[in-house]
Design a protein around this motif. Sequence first.
Motif, PDB file in Angstrom:
ATOM      1  N   PRO A  93      -1.813  -8.539  -4.518  1.00 25.26           N
ATOM      2  CA  PRO A  93      -3.279  -8.017  -4.100  1.00 25.26           C
ATOM      3  C   PRO A  93      -3.395  -6.539  -4.661  1.00 25.26           C
ATOM      4  O   PRO A  93      -2.815  -5.651  -4.089  1.00 25.26           O
ATOM      5  N   LEU A  94      -4.287  -6.334  -5.611  1.00 26.65           N
ATOM      6  CA  LEU A  94      -4.383  -4.957  -6.153  1.00 26.65           C
ATOM      7  C   LEU A  94      -5.193  -4.196  -5.327  1.00 26.65           C
ATOM      8  O   LEU A  94      -5.961  -4.975  -4.587  1.00 26.65           O
ATOM      9  N   PRO A  95      -5.234  -2.900  -5.254  1.00 27.18           N
ATOM     10  CA  PRO A  95      -6.109  -2.080  -4.410  1.00 27.18           C
ATOM     11  C   PRO A  95      -7.782  -2.540  -4.634  1.00 27.18           C
ATOM     12  O   PRO A  95      -8.247  -2.570  -5.634  1.00 27.18           O
ATOM     13  N   GLY A  96      -8.377  -2.751  -3.515  1.00 24.77           N
ATOM     14  CA  GLY A  96      -9.628  -3.294  -3.375  1.00 24.77           C
ATOM     15  C   GLY A  96      -9.957  -4.704  -3.692  1.00 24.77           C
ATOM     16  O   GLY A  96     -11.101  -5.082  -3.384  1.00 24.77           O
ATOM     17  N   GLU A  97      -8.930  -5.529  -4.117  1.00 24.67           N
ATOM     18  CA  GLU A  97      -9.064  -6.980  -4.466  1.00 24.67           C
ATOM     19  C   GLU A  97      -9.203  -7.478  -3.110  1.00 24.67           C
ATOM     20  O   GLU A  97      -8.274  -7.429  -2.135  1.00 24.67           O
ATOM     21  N   SER A  98     -10.168  -8.480  -2.877  1.00 27.63           N
ATOM     22  CA  SER A  98     -10.135  -9.469  -1.800  1.00 27.63           C
ATOM     23  C   SER A  98     -10.085 -10.763  -2.227  1.00 27.63           C
ATOM     24  O   SER A  98      -9.867 -11.200  -3.206  1.00 27.63           O
ATOM     25  N   ASN A  99      -9.897 -11.696  -1.141  1.00 32.07           N
ATOM     26  CA  ASN A  99      -9.502 -13.055  -1.225  1.00 32.07           C
ATOM     27  C   ASN A  99     -10.981 -13.575  -1.932  1.00 32.07           C
ATOM     28  O   ASN A  99     -10.661 -14.521  -3.140  1.00 32.07           O
ATOM     29  N   GLU A 100     -12.139 -13.073  -1.667  1.00 38.69           N
ATOM     30  CA  GLU A 100     -13.359 -13.617  -2.542  1.00 38.69           C
ATOM     31  C   GLU A 100     -13.268 -13.132  -3.822  1.00 38.69           C
ATOM     32  O   GLU A 100     -13.617 -13.727  -4.717  1.00 38.69           O
ATOM     33  N   ARG A 122       3.972  -6.274  -7.964  1.00 37.20           N
ATOM     34  CA  ARG A 122       5.378  -5.562  -8.004  1.00 37.20           C
ATOM     35  C   ARG A 122       5.223  -4.153  -8.182  1.00 37.20           C
ATOM     36  O   ARG A 122       4.668  -3.569  -9.138  1.00 37.20           O
ATOM     37  N   LEU A 123       5.762  -3.406  -7.238  1.00 35.83           N
ATOM     38  CA  LEU A 123       5.644  -1.924  -7.255  1.00 35.83           C
ATOM     39  C   LEU A 123       6.804  -1.394  -8.135  1.00 35.83           C
ATOM     40  O   LEU A 123       8.068  -1.426  -7.797  1.00 35.83           O
ATOM     41  N   LEU A 124       6.469  -0.866  -9.501  1.00 36.22           N
ATOM     42  CA  LEU A 124       7.223  -0.465 -10.468  1.00 36.22           C
ATOM     43  C   LEU A 124       7.667   1.282 -10.325  1.00 36.22           C
ATOM     44  O   LEU A 124       6.708   1.827 -10.259  1.00 36.22           O
ATOM     45  N   PRO A 125       8.888   1.436 -10.042  1.00 32.94           N
ATOM     46  CA  PRO A 125       9.319   2.919 -10.394  1.00 32.94           C
ATOM     47  C   PRO A 125       8.833   3.445 -11.511  1.00 32.94           C
ATOM     48  O   PRO A 125       8.830   2.765 -12.613  1.00 32.94           O
ATOM     49  N   GLY A 126       8.070   4.783 -11.436  1.00 33.45           N
ATOM     50  CA  GLY A 126       7.625   5.052 -12.786  1.00 33.45           C
ATOM     51  C   GLY A 126       6.120   4.847 -12.835  1.00 33.45           C
ATOM     52  O   GLY A 126       5.426   5.551 -13.615  1.00 33.45           O
ATOM     53  N   SER A 127       5.696   4.088 -12.065  1.00 38.46           N
ATOM     54  CA  SER A 127       4.153   3.758 -12.257  1.00 38.46           C
ATOM     55  C   SER A 127       3.436   4.457 -11.145  1.00 38.46           C
ATOM     56  O   SER A 127       3.837   4.882 -10.236  1.00 38.46           O
ATOM     57  N   ASP A 157       3.651   7.725  -2.948  1.00 40.85           N
ATOM     58  CA  ASP A 157       3.302   7.721  -1.748  1.00 40.85           C
ATOM     59  C   ASP A 157       1.717   7.912  -1.408  1.00 40.85           C
ATOM     60  O   ASP A 157       1.107   7.234  -0.445  1.00 40.85           O
ATOM     61  N   LYS A 158       1.115   8.533  -2.570  1.00 41.46           N
ATOM     62  CA  LYS A 158      -0.469   8.791  -2.213  1.00 41.46           C
ATOM     63  C   LYS A 158      -1.181   7.550  -2.248  1.00 41.46           C
ATOM     64  O   LYS A 158      -2.010   6.906  -1.511  1.00 41.46           O
ATOM     65  N   ILE A 159      -1.105   6.714  -3.353  1.00 40.77           N
ATOM     66  CA  ILE A 159      -1.642   5.274  -3.534  1.00 40.77           C
ATOM     67  C   ILE A 159      -1.283   4.294  -2.356  1.00 40.77           C
ATOM     68  O   ILE A 159      -1.967   3.888  -1.901  1.00 40.77           O
ATOM     69  N   ARG A 160       0.069   4.423  -1.960  1.00 41.01           N
ATOM     70  CA  ARG A 160       0.319   3.416  -1.041  1.00 41.01           C
ATOM     71  C   ARG A 160      -0.294   3.803   0.386  1.00 41.01           C
ATOM     72  O   ARG A 160      -0.516   2.709   1.052  1.00 41.01           O
ATOM     73  N   LYS A 161      -0.538   5.118   0.633  1.00 41.01           N
ATOM     74  CA  LYS A 161      -1.234   5.496   1.939  1.00 41.01           C
ATOM     75  C   LYS A 161      -2.654   5.342   1.805  1.00 41.01           C
ATOM     76  O   LYS A 161      -3.264   4.705   2.752  1.00 41.01           O
ATOM     77  N   LYS A 162      -3.265   5.303   0.888  1.00 35.77           N
ATOM     78  CA  LYS A 162      -4.547   5.196   0.524  1.00 35.77           C
ATOM     79  C   LYS A 162      -5.159   3.970   0.696  1.00 35.77           C
ATOM     80  O   LYS A 162      -6.101   3.518   0.949  1.00 35.77           O
ATOM     81  N   PHE A 163      -4.495   2.884   0.135  1.00 37.41           N
ATOM     82  CA  PHE A 163      -4.589   1.620   0.336  1.00 37.41           C
ATOM     83  C   PHE A 163      -4.057   0.836   1.185  1.00 37.41           C
ATOM     84  O   PHE A 163      -3.956  -0.497   1.284  1.00 37.41           O
ATOM     85  N   ASN A 164      -3.118   1.241   2.153  1.00 42.81           N
ATOM     86  CA  ASN A 164      -2.487   1.006   3.315  1.00 42.81           C
ATOM     87  C   ASN A 164      -1.606  -0.320   2.675  1.00 42.81           C
ATOM     88  O   ASN A 164      -1.381  -1.490   3.189  1.00 42.81           O
ATOM     89  N   PHE A 165      -0.659   0.090   1.591  1.00 38.55           N
ATOM     90  CA  PHE A 165       0.158  -1.102   1.282  1.00 38.55           C
ATOM     91  C   PHE A 165       1.306  -1.312   2.230  1.00 38.55           C
ATOM     92  O   PHE A 165       1.908  -0.584   2.994  1.00 38.55           O
ATOM     93  N   LEU A 193       3.934  -6.046  -3.163  1.00 36.58           N
ATOM     94  CA  LEU A 193       2.757  -5.976  -2.338  1.00 36.58           C
ATOM     95  C   LEU A 193       2.628  -7.167  -1.453  1.00 36.58           C
ATOM     96  O   LEU A 193       2.382  -8.275  -2.240  1.00 36.58           O
ATOM     97  N   ARG A 194       2.532  -7.170  -0.238  1.00 40.45           N
ATOM     98  CA  ARG A 194       2.175  -8.269   0.626  1.00 40.45           C
ATOM     99  C   ARG A 194       0.909  -8.407   1.523  1.00 40.45           C
ATOM    100  O   ARG A 194       0.335  -9.528   1.571  1.00 40.45           O
ATOM    101  N   SER A 195       0.393  -7.075   1.342  1.00 39.63           N
ATOM    102  CA  SER A 195      -0.948  -6.843   1.893  1.00 39.63           C
ATOM    103  C   SER A 195      -1.578  -5.597   1.717  1.00 39.63           C
ATOM    104  O   SER A 195      -0.782  -4.536   1.297  1.00 39.63           O
ATOM    105  N   THR A 196      -2.953  -5.288   1.634  1.00 35.91           N
ATOM    106  CA  THR A 196      -3.454  -3.991   1.407  1.00 35.91           C
ATOM    107  C   THR A 196      -4.613  -3.995   2.499  1.00 35.91           C
ATOM    108  O   THR A 196      -4.675  -4.806   3.113  1.00 35.91           O
ATOM    109  N   ASN A 197      -5.533  -3.025   2.378  1.00 34.16           N
ATOM    110  CA  ASN A 197      -6.533  -2.791   3.213  1.00 34.16           C
ATOM    111  C   ASN A 197      -7.519  -3.831   3.056  1.00 34.16           C
ATOM    112  O   ASN A 197      -8.631  -3.799   3.756  1.00 34.16           O
ATOM    113  N   THR A 198      -7.722  -4.541   2.232  1.00 33.80           N
ATOM    114  CA  THR A 198      -8.626  -5.660   1.722  1.00 33.80           C
ATOM    115  C   THR A 198      -8.147  -7.101   1.510  1.00 33.80           C
ATOM    116  O   THR A 198      -8.773  -7.885   1.388  1.00 33.80           O
TER     117      THR A 198
END
Length: 521
Positions: free
Chosen positions: A342-349, A372-377, A382-390, A421-426
């Motif tokens: 699930p990419l940030p902002g992507e929903s099922n629909e 997959r969360l790749l080190p170096g990306s 931490d900023k992106i993880r928190k922003k999209f509730n990974f 990633l198993r879930s995000t805020n969307t």
Amino acid sequence: MQIYLADLAHTYSTKNESLMIPLNIGYLKAYAVKQHGESVNIKLFKDPSKLLKALSEKTPDLIGLSNYGWNADLNLKIGKYAKKKFPNITFISGGPNIDDETSNRVNFLKENDYIDYYLTDGGEEPFSEIITWLKNSKKNEIPKNIIYLEKNGKLFNSGRRPIKKEANHISSPYLSGYLDEFLELNMVPLIETNRGCPFRCTFCAWGMASHDIVSRLNIDNTLLEIEYIGKRTKVNNWIICDANFGILKRDVEIAKAIRKEKDKNNYPKKCHMWLSKNTSERNLEIAEILEDMIVPVMAIQSMDEEVLENIKRDNIAPETYYKYQKRFHSMGATTYSDLIIPLPGESNESHLKGVRKLFDMDVDIIQNHNMRLLPGSEMNSDKIRKKFNFKTKYRLIHGDSGSYKTGNEEEIKSYELEESLRSTNTMSEEEVFKLRKIHFLIEFAWNFRIYSDLFKIAKKFKINQLDIILNFLKNGKKDSNLVEFWKLFDEASKNEWFNSKEDAEKFFSDKKNFNNLINQE
């Protein structure tokens, strides 16, 4: 100075024909020998068993380990063993599998405490310079692109060196003969013609590591390498390991050289490459030259504008994409695209809407990947993880496990894990699991061509392939065999995930579980 360089792979259950030639450490050796001559003796390793055997026969002054997701645990286990057994060896590691954030780098070096120095970004110059630095008993200024932990636990960073747009100073390890033993073992040849990526996709470490610069390697060397490899191996697959093949005008000349090799020797059968992100007329020209040798990959990741903005991805316009699809098909090429969830902002629909569009555009292979969360990306920050509730979990990387014996018959057990990633805020984890059924049916019925003819007939009646799949899942609830099948499918899907690395380590510390793993059970 005796030096061992290793780009280790799990060889326990993997044949040589499935392994990549260690081009990376080949480059390090070629450059270092050019600078230091006979004052260094450098041996290259791919097989962990061969490295462990060599360690028992002769202790080197320096070991360099190439670090990435498919060998991180293997490096850790062998590195810790060797550091304990031979404490005077200097250990260097390098590769993009490390985050840019200082706290994450400190944590990485604490966990991998066998590492004395870590090389960031390009490796040839800093590796050669650190040899000089060590020979001079560290009297000179430490080279750029080096990090390490000081005794007080703080991170030392020597700073970044500028990346050159022309990399003509890089020597060819193929033409030097340093990779012959791996060609003879029928490993898959890698050819690098340029380095870096001008794009900054947040899920990828490619552009981050090169700082958006595309650096060209010497084309004369590349053309000679193609001929050199062609004379020495008859493997079916070659890989062009550029991020955007076709981004440079000269790539057409390189494609012609590969085609000439195929016409002359009947090999390689396939040449795998990542075409320039925003597919251009040049990519079509390359496809016409290579014909059946390539599967044109037009990567998408998502069809949703908001998602693309979140991941800093600039996709080709849908109408242009469709035009290129038709052109590739007119050449007889099989087309390929991929989506990630699930990419940030992507929903099922929005994801299913994207799948539907790709079916409408007649894409032949639609791969759906778990993020997959790749080190170096950037996405691993931490900023992106928190922003999209990974929310993430861990699972095995299939095939990357094994048991390896040291010179005194100690057993080194290793397996690789990925954090995904198993879930995000969307998108919830339950939605991710439900999508897996759909992805399985796309793979089975469409990509594997089991029911593609039926789907194509339905398409003539303006029925999208996705609608057939969704109806099949809906109506399958009335069939006891299908109900049982999906029950087993769901169990297998959910049981492969661990809540943490510690949970996985606890599970595989059990001898039976570990043996089941390495025996492919």
